[in-house]
Design a protein around this motif. Structure first.
Motif, PDB file in Angstrom:
ATOM      1  N   THR A  60       0.813  -1.210   0.000  1.00 30.77           N
ATOM      2  CA  THR A  60       0.000   0.000   0.000  1.00 30.77           C
ATOM      3  C   THR A  60       0.848   1.262   0.000  1.00 30.77           C
ATOM      4  OG1 THR A  60      -0.173  -0.227   2.378  1.00 30.77           O
ATOM      5  CG2 THR A  60      -1.998  -1.056   1.086  1.00 30.77           C
ATOM      6  N   ASP A 111      -3.490  -8.033   6.727  1.00 27.62           N
ATOM      7  CA  ASP A 111      -4.724  -7.265   6.839  1.00 27.62           C
ATOM      8  C   ASP A 111      -5.889  -8.204   6.587  1.00 27.62           C
ATOM      9  OD1 ASP A 111      -4.113  -4.172   6.868  1.00 27.62           O
ATOM     10  OD2 ASP A 111      -2.648  -5.081   5.515  1.00 27.62           O
ATOM     11  N   ARG A 169     -11.949   5.413   3.183  1.00 29.38           N
ATOM     12  CA  ARG A 169     -11.769   4.366   4.193  1.00 29.38           C
ATOM     13  C   ARG A 169     -12.899   4.332   5.216  1.00 29.38           C
ATOM     14  NH1 ARG A 169      -5.496   3.187   5.396  1.00 29.38           N
ATOM     15  NH2 ARG A 169      -6.395   1.101   5.632  1.00 29.38           N
ATOM     16  N   LYS A 208      -6.626   0.104  14.939  1.00 28.24           N
ATOM     17  CA  LYS A 208      -6.020   1.140  14.099  1.00 28.24           C
ATOM     18  C   LYS A 208      -7.088   2.104  13.646  1.00 28.24           C
ATOM     19  CE  LYS A 208      -6.313  -1.287   9.640  1.00 28.24           C
ATOM     20  NZ  LYS A 208      -5.633  -2.131   8.654  1.00 28.24           N
ATOM     21  N   HIS A 209      -6.736   3.269  13.150  1.00 26.93           N
ATOM     22  CA  HIS A 209      -5.373   3.802  13.049  1.00 26.93           C
ATOM     23  C   HIS A 209      -5.311   4.901  14.088  1.00 26.93           C
ATOM     24  CE1 HIS A 209      -6.526   2.260   9.041  1.00 26.93           C
ATOM     25  NE2 HIS A 209      -5.280   1.912   8.899  1.00 26.93           N
ATOM     26  N   MET A 252      -1.935   0.302  15.933  1.00 26.05           N
ATOM     27  CA  MET A 252      -1.223   0.867  14.785  1.00 26.05           C
ATOM     28  C   MET A 252      -1.390   2.386  14.783  1.00 26.05           C
ATOM     29  SD  MET A 252      -1.692   0.100  10.690  1.00 26.05           S
ATOM     30  CE  MET A 252      -1.413  -1.655  10.834  1.00 26.05           C
ATOM     31  N   PHE A 255      -1.435   7.678   9.765  1.00 27.05           N
ATOM     32  CA  PHE A 255      -0.596   8.477   8.857  1.00 27.05           C
ATOM     33  C   PHE A 255      -0.655   9.978   9.145  1.00 27.05           C
ATOM     34  CE2 PHE A 255      -1.479   4.896   5.721  1.00 27.05           C
ATOM     35  CZ  PHE A 255      -0.159   4.509   5.557  1.00 27.05           C
ATOM     36  N   ASP A 287       2.157   2.674  10.778  1.00 21.64           N
ATOM     37  CA  ASP A 287       1.513   2.285   9.534  1.00 21.64           C
ATOM     38  C   ASP A 287       2.604   2.178   8.459  1.00 21.64           C
ATOM     39  OD1 ASP A 287      -0.299   1.533   7.648  1.00 21.64           O
ATOM     40  OD2 ASP A 287      -1.739   3.113   8.081  1.00 21.64           O
ATOM     41  N   GLU A 514      -8.598   2.589   0.674  1.00 22.82           N
ATOM     42  CA  GLU A 514      -7.435   3.468   0.855  1.00 22.82           C
ATOM     43  C   GLU A 514      -7.132   4.242  -0.426  1.00 22.82           C
ATOM     44  OE1 GLU A 514      -4.064   1.687   2.741  1.00 22.82           O
ATOM     45  OE2 GLU A 514      -2.860   3.503   2.514  1.00 22.82           O
TER      46      GLU A 514
HETATM   47  C1  BGC Z   1      -2.841   0.860   5.722  1.00 23.87           C
HETATM   48  C2  BGC Z   1      -3.027  -0.027   6.929  1.00 23.87           C
HETATM   49  C3  BGC Z   1      -2.550  -1.416   6.644  1.00 23.87           C
HETATM   50  C4  BGC Z   1      -1.103  -1.366   6.164  1.00 23.87           C
HETATM   51  C5  BGC Z   1      -0.509  -2.728   5.897  1.00 23.87           C
HETATM   52  C6  BGC Z   1      -1.466   0.750   5.122  1.00 23.87           C
HETATM   53  O1  BGC Z   1      -1.387   1.401   3.916  1.00 23.87           O
HETATM   54  O2  BGC Z   1      -3.113   2.187   6.079  1.00 23.87           O
HETATM   55  O3  BGC Z   1      -4.378  -0.031   7.295  1.00 23.87           O
HETATM   56  O4  BGC Z   1      -2.682  -2.221   7.785  1.00 23.87           O
HETATM   57  O5  BGC Z   1      -1.056  -0.595   4.985  1.00 23.87           O
HETATM   58  O6  BGC Z   1      -1.029  -3.321   4.790  1.00 23.87           O
END
Ligand code: BGC
Length: 761
Positions: A60, A111, A169, A208-209, A252, A255, A287, A514
């Motif tokens: 991601t 995830d 999200r 999270k987050h 977690m 950002f 994160d 995301e």
């Molecule tokens: C996301 C998280 C996710 C992490 C690991 C990030 O981009 O914000 O929610 O757990 O990637 O895949």
């Protein structure tokens, strides 16, 4: 076996001979971790703080880890994600256990947001079930499947409150309300962890987050967040705290920045609030590259931001390797202390201990399990039930629904037969090939007696540039070879042949999630066109909307005889939708996020505070708090959702008019099923604090119960309201209730009309 390995195993042997893996006390764990840490070099300790991904899942960010094998062997890796299946996970674990100096096992994460292979509805959909037992069950199934595939650390639940449907999200959370969100957070942690991390079918959860990610300005992903602490504590923090209270193993960081400090280096959040106020004793993971991203936030170079993060209370660095590459230098230069590194390392080793990894590092890698534990019939049954229970009936004029299992149905729309879009966003471990489309579901349920005609009618979008942005993880928007006009024409012809038209429209799965924020949350224009021509045929029109967010559906609501919000409902979507449409399941979902009339009303939520100039009714009044061009009210409020039957509320009663701090009040209401179907109703209780030292929401959810009522049955539903539930955070962040007058409301949505007054002494 090498000498170092023997030494480590003999150490383990001594310790485990006097303990059992399940009942190890904290002090036994401390002795174990102390001993282990006394053998570790500084580099090995820093290695434990490093989380890598070889990029097997959905990366991601723009970075994936390199030299994975050699890093594991040299003790530079504490955990790994994106590796699946007992064979591969075992191989990777062997590298750590057999080939690194101390043989410390790694964490294997993923995830697992809404199911592992058995994909459940998007979390926002599942939240609309208001069914905590069901939600816990889905998490438990997810844990069974993930652990069968070697994954025992989950980056879920996502509990970010969001009141902004532009934010993609919002699909991953439980909507806008802190009370409901807290219950769901708890149910999910319970489902994943089952109060015993060492069992081979439970996994460690990550809440999270942290924090406030759902309040990103303008709904743009990763954006800044700024809000009062009062609002944080009263409206946004409760679900994180609920997860901590439920014993979540890890947290977690988010950002975004909070009060100008990125969450991953925000000492107030990660230490003062999380550990000192709430007593969290697990570990905090960043994160994806969020430590490195603080360079772009303007906090310094990689060494500086990594030191800031560690000192603030961040324990594990996801993918970015800032900790791995700079902490030693920072230690030499006095920018971090050995104590800071030890603290973080200890927390990670403790998690491994609780997971039973030092007892048996291979406990989650059993080749016999995937075949029986993953995507089995029992799990699919839960998915079908969960999907049906997440659907929300928004309109049903003249009881168009449920459809009879006879006659001719025209099934139309770009999502009616679109396998690739059924699972929804953030389902990296799911596989669309197992998903049941709507067309298949209709045939399975009614194909013998109903003549089901199908045509696509429109693309999800006709815009190839837009499609390219959406199709990053595979084809979700497939632009047909036929022209839009030809498709519309086919749809009209088909609709005219049928007794009823069911149009399945909405968002492709990657239009939410995301980095999928939208400034316009309506249906793409070409889909609107399809609905207009279908409505013109004069046949009854059922509109089924699939999306990961509340959308602006004003026109669709006008055009439709029945409107059903089904989110992205997972692997059993088609069967579950058929259950609802043909009446085998009477819908009971209630919205957990407000549906605005237009995007300009955002942020919109039910628990608003009054202004000094509140609008009265829906009419514009000069010098009142309202808009010139739209009423203040939403299209569909929080808590709203219809059933095929109807419910009537009466006799709201309190067991006493006055009660004292420390006591409880019993609130009861009679609910009658007045329609002609058996059905479930989510009975909701809201409270308003009439006079307080600060402005308070006009109403706040303080109780809910989902009850099943047969036709004409009446049930008395009773809630216990503790005085503690009337408490709120004050400007100095003290939490207490203020004596005085309150109003309680009971009903089927956040506009519940039935009310009574009581006084807290
Ligand atoms: C996301 C998280 C996710 C992490 C690991 C990030 O981009 O914000 O929610 O757990 O990637 O895949």
């Amino acid at each position: 076996m090498k000498l170092r390995k023997l030494l480590f195993l003999s150490l383990l042997g001594i310790l485990f001979s006097c303990t059992t893996s399940q009942n190890n006390t904290d002090s036994e764990m401390n002795v174990f971790v102390d001993k282990l840490m006394s053998q570790m070099t500084l580099q090995e300790k820093i290695g434990q703080l490093n989380l890598i991904t070889p990029g097997g899942g959905i990366p991601t960010g723009s970075v994936v880890s390199t030299d994975v094998e050699s890093k594991i062997k040299s003790g530079q890796v504490g955990g790994i994600f994106g590796v699946y299946g007992p064979e591969k996970t075992r191989q990777a674990q062997k590298l750590a256990v057999d080939e690194s100096r101390l043989g410390i096992p790694m964490l294997f994460g993923s995830d697992v947001i809404h199911g592992y292979k058995t994909t459940f509805p998007l979390p926002i959909g599942l939240s609309c079930s208001w069914d905590m037992e069901l939600i816990e069950k889905t998490a438990q199934v997810a844990a069974t499947e993930a652990t069968a595939d070697g994954i025992f650390w989950n980056f879920s639940p996502m509990v970010d409150i969001s009141r902004d449907a532009r934010w993609g999200r919002i699909s991953e959370g439980a909507g806008e309300d802190p009370y409901l969100g807290s219950h769901i957070a708890k149910a999910m942690v319970k489902g994943y962890q089952q109060d015993d991390l060492s069992r081979p079918n439970t996994m460690m959860a990550t809440v999270k987050h942290f924090a406030l990610y759902g309040a990103s300005e303008a709904g743009r992903d990763y954006n800044s967040v700024d809000m009062s602490r009062l609002r944080m504590f009263n409206d946004y923090f409760p679900p994180y705290k609920a997860a901590v209270d439920a014993g979540v193993g890890s947290v977690m960081s988010s950002f975004n920045d909070v009060e100008g400090v990125p969450a991953s280096a925000n000492q107030w959040l990660l230490t003062d609030v999380l550990r000192e106020r709430w007593g969290f004793d697990g570990f905090v993971v960043s994160d994806y590259t969020s430590v490195n991203e603080m360079i772009a936030h303007g906090l310094g170079d990689l060494q500086a931001v990594s030191a800031l993060a560690l000192k603030a209370g961040l324990d594990m660095d996801m993918v970015g390797e800032g900790f791995l590459t700079t902490l030693e230098k920072s230690l030499e230069e006095g920018k971090v202390s050995e104590h800071d590194i030890n603290k973080a390392c200890r927390r990670i080793l403790e998690a491994k201990y609780k997971l039973g990894l030092f007892d048996d590092p291979y406990r989650y890698f059993d080749d016999a399990r995937p075949g029986k534990d993953i995507l089995n019939a029992g799990h699919r049954k839960v998915a079908r039930e969960a999907a049906a229970r997440s659907m929300v009936l928004l309109k049903n004029d003249r009881q168009v629904l449920p459809l009879k299992k006879s006659g001719t149905v025209a099934l139309v729309g770009p999502l009616a037969d679109s396998r690739n879009n059924m699972l929804g966003t953030w389902a990296p471990t799911g596989d669309p090939k197992y998903a049941v489309t709507v067309l298949e579901g209709f045939k399975n349920t009614a194909g013998n007696t109903v003549n089901i005609l199908y045509t696509k009618g429109a693309n999800i979008s006709d815009d190839p540039e837009f499609a390219e942005k959406i199709n990053v993880f595979g084809p979700k928007i497939e632009i047909d070879e036929r022209s839009p006009e030809t498709m519309l024409h086919e749809a009209i012809l088909l609709a005219k042949k049928a007794d009823v038209v069911v149009a399945v429209v909405g968002e492709a799965s990657e239009m939410t999630g995301e980095s999928s924020s939208r400034s316009d949350i309506s249906l793409p224009e070409n889909q609107k066109k399809l609905l207009r021509v279908l409505a013109k045929t004069g046949n009854p029109l059922v509109i089924v909307n699939m999306s990961g967010r509340p959308m602006t559906l004003g026109e669709e609501n006008e055009l439709a005889d029945a409107l059903l919000q089904v989110w992205h409902a997972g692997v059993e979507t088609g069967n579950a939708l058929a259950d609802v449409i043909f009446g085998d399941y009477n819908p009971s979902g209630k919205l957990t996020a407000t549906f605005p009339r237009n995007v300009g009303q955002i942020p919109i939520y039910y628990a608003i505070r009054n202004t000094g100039r509140p609008q009265e009714g829906e009419q514009f009044t000069k010098f009142k708090s309202n808009y010139l061009d739209v009423p203040n009210s939403p299209l569909f409020p929080f808590g709203y959702g219809l059933s095929y039957t109807s419910f009537e509320y009466k006799n709201l009663q309190l067991d006493k008019p006055v009660f004292s701090t420390g006591e409880s009040l019993l609130v009861s209401v009679e609910v009658t099923n007045t329609g002609s179907f058996d059905g479930e109703e989510v009975v909701q209780l809201y409270v308003r604090d009439e006079v307080a030292s600060i402005t308070r929401p006009l109403r706040e959810l303080k109780g809910f119960k989902k009850v099943f009522l047969k036709k004409r049955e009446t049930q008395k539903v009773t809630f216990t309201l503790h005085s503690e539930e009337l408490a709120f955070y004050h400007p100095n962040l003290d939490f207490y209730a203020e004596p005085g007058e309150f109003t309680v409301f009971a009903g089927g949505d956040s506009n519940a009309a039935l009310s009574a007054k009581f006084t807290l002494k």
